[in-house]
Design a protein around this motif. Structure first.
Motif, short mmCIF file in Angstrom:
data_model
loop_
_atom_site.label_atom_id
_atom_site.label_comp_id
_atom_site.label_asym_id
_atom_site.label_seq_id
_atom_site.Cartn_x
_atom_site.Cartn_y
_atom_site.Cartn_z
N ILE A 208 14.92 -8.69 -3.61
CA ILE A 208 13.46 -8.53 -3.17
C ILE A 208 12.55 -7.97 -4.33
O ILE A 208 12.66 -7.06 -5.15
N ALA A 209 11.29 -8.80 -4.32
CA ALA A 209 10.36 -8.64 -5.52
C ALA A 209 9.26 -7.82 -5.04
O ALA A 209 8.76 -8.03 -3.92
N LEU A 210 8.90 -6.60 -5.91
CA LEU A 210 7.81 -5.83 -5.48
C LEU A 210 6.75 -6.09 -6.46
O LEU A 210 6.92 -6.14 -7.83
N GLY A 211 5.26 -5.93 -5.87
CA GLY A 211 4.22 -6.08 -6.88
C GLY A 211 4.15 -7.27 -7.62
O GLY A 211 4.50 -8.55 -7.23
N LEU B 95 9.77 1.69 2.49
CA LEU B 95 10.39 2.80 1.88
C LEU B 95 9.88 2.92 0.34
O LEU B 95 9.61 4.15 0.04
N PHE B 96 9.30 1.86 -0.35
CA PHE B 96 9.03 2.06 -1.60
C PHE B 96 7.28 2.32 -1.87
O PHE B 96 6.67 2.36 -2.67
N LYS B 97 6.74 2.26 -0.36
CA LYS B 97 5.24 2.20 -0.33
C LYS B 97 4.68 1.02 -1.17
O LYS B 97 3.56 1.66 -1.98
N ALA B 98 5.06 -0.12 -1.39
CA ALA B 98 4.49 -1.20 -2.24
C ALA B 98 3.57 -1.84 -1.67
O ALA B 98 3.25 -2.15 -0.51
N GLU B 99 2.54 -2.27 -2.57
CA GLU B 99 1.43 -3.14 -2.18
C GLU B 99 1.96 -4.40 -1.75
O GLU B 99 1.15 -5.01 -0.41
N LYS B 100 2.62 -5.10 -2.27
CA LYS B 100 3.38 -6.22 -1.64
C LYS B 100 4.73 -6.50 -2.29
O LYS B 100 5.19 -5.97 -3.18
N ALA B 101 5.31 -7.40 -1.34
CA ALA B 101 6.86 -7.69 -1.65
C ALA B 101 7.17 -9.22 -0.97
O ALA B 101 6.31 -9.73 -0.41
N GLY B 102 8.14 -9.55 -1.64
CA GLY B 102 8.76 -11.07 -1.23
C GLY B 102 10.12 -11.03 -1.54
O GLY B 102 10.72 -10.22 -2.50
N HIS B 103 11.00 -12.23 -1.16
CA HIS B 103 12.34 -12.14 -1.57
C HIS B 103 12.64 -13.59 -2.15
O HIS B 103 11.72 -14.55 -1.97
#
Length: 311
Positions: free
Chosen positions: A58-61, A36-44
């Motif tokens: 959820i962490a982005l970037g 949805l966010f078109k993020a490079e990377k993500a994790g929780h």
């Protein structure tokens, strides 16, 4: 040497405090948010079982660099125990392995709770992500192997009986530390009360430092897909992000100048001056112009960067 492929996605950074819906896996939720966010990377920070709902940070970037600090935060759960059956998964998904016609009364339940407050020994469920000789316990359990997980210490800060809607169910709220399995609490309550029990509903309402009112329902985010203009849609989504620095309120904070920030970006330590500077700590965060710049240690009058954020 071949050229590295270009990273896909936007280099955005921040935390999304998702209200994960029931029957939706944590990995599935992270993939959906990343898309949805078109993020490079993500994790929780902290897995929620598919049958559990509630807070999934959820962490982005670059915010993924702060995940370990959120993982260590206190958590609050509201959960319902169904009495009369023990299941091999300790929740609704599993097979019944023991049953009883006995039911505990409110007095017996409340008398039990002090035994589960403070630092306690807990055996994680057989169907859990705990590793045994390199294998996940749930993989071994699914293969029919006997899973022998040693007890380990967890901390329960408080546990409250919220109500008994009927003889077959009791509703609780628990505030606990890292590594606590609420399913194991339901299992152990049932055994101690002589009636067996398993989780029939589970919702996480807090992962420190994020509060319940920070949660964003997945439906609110999905609804923005109706916006056809990419830039407008992504801008609306980004409004839900919490800056990485706001997740680190538990760490000492150091405000640095532009010159000091340049040294830190190069991986160099800076000398700390002033009576308010931390004396010594394994973890502190440096900010420049109100933005998180680095996490590092303070020793011998210096801030020594360990992780640097793009900003």
């Amino acid at each position: 040497m071949g050229r590295r492929g270009k990273k896909k996605g936007r280099p955005i950074s921040g935390w999304l405090v998702l209200d994960k819906p029931w029957d939706f896996g944590s990995t599935e939720a992270v993939s959906k948010i990343k898309w949805l966010f078109k993020a490079e990377k993500a994790g929780h920070a902290g897995t929620l079982d598919p049958l559990a709902s509630g807070m999934l940070p959820i962490a982005l970037g670059d915010a993924t660099k702060t995940v370990p600090y959120i993982m260590d935060g206190r958590k609050v759960y509201e959960f319902t125990v169904a009495w009369g059956e023990q299941r091999n998964t300790d929740d609704l998904e599993g097979e019944v392995v023991a049953s009883s016609g006995d039911r505990p009364d409110r007095t017996a339940i409340e008398a039990l709770l002090p035994r589960y407050t403070g630092v306690i020994e807990q055996i994680p469920p057989a169907f859990s992500a705990v590793k045994i000789a390199g294998e996940r316990a749930y993989d071994m359990a699914r293969d029919g192997e006997v899973v022998d997980i040693p007890a380990r210490e967890v901390e329960i800060h408080r546990i409250t009986l919220l109500g008994c809607p009927d003889a077959d169910h009791a509703v609780f709220e628990v505030e606990c530390g890292k590594g606590t399995y609420v399913r194991a609490l339901a299992r152990d309550f049932g055994r101690d009360l002589g009636c067996y029990g398993h989780i029939s509903a589970l919702r996480r309402t807090m992962v420190a430092p994020f509060s319940e009112d920070a949660m964003v329902p997945l439906t609110d985010l999905v609804a923005l897909e109706e916006i056809e203009d990419d830039a407008e849609r992504l801008a609306k989504l980004d409004e839900y992000l919490v800056p990485p620095g706001e997740a680190l309120g538990m760490l000492p904070r150091i405000n640095v100048s532009e010159d000091q920030a340049h040294r830190i970006r190069m991986g160099n330590p800076i000398i700390l001056r002033g009576r308010d500077a931390p004396v010594a700590t394994d973890d502190a965060c440096a900010f420049v112009r109100g933005q998180l710049l680095s996490i590092g240690e303070v020793a011998d009058g210096e801030f020594r960067p360990r992780r640097v954020f793009k900003g």
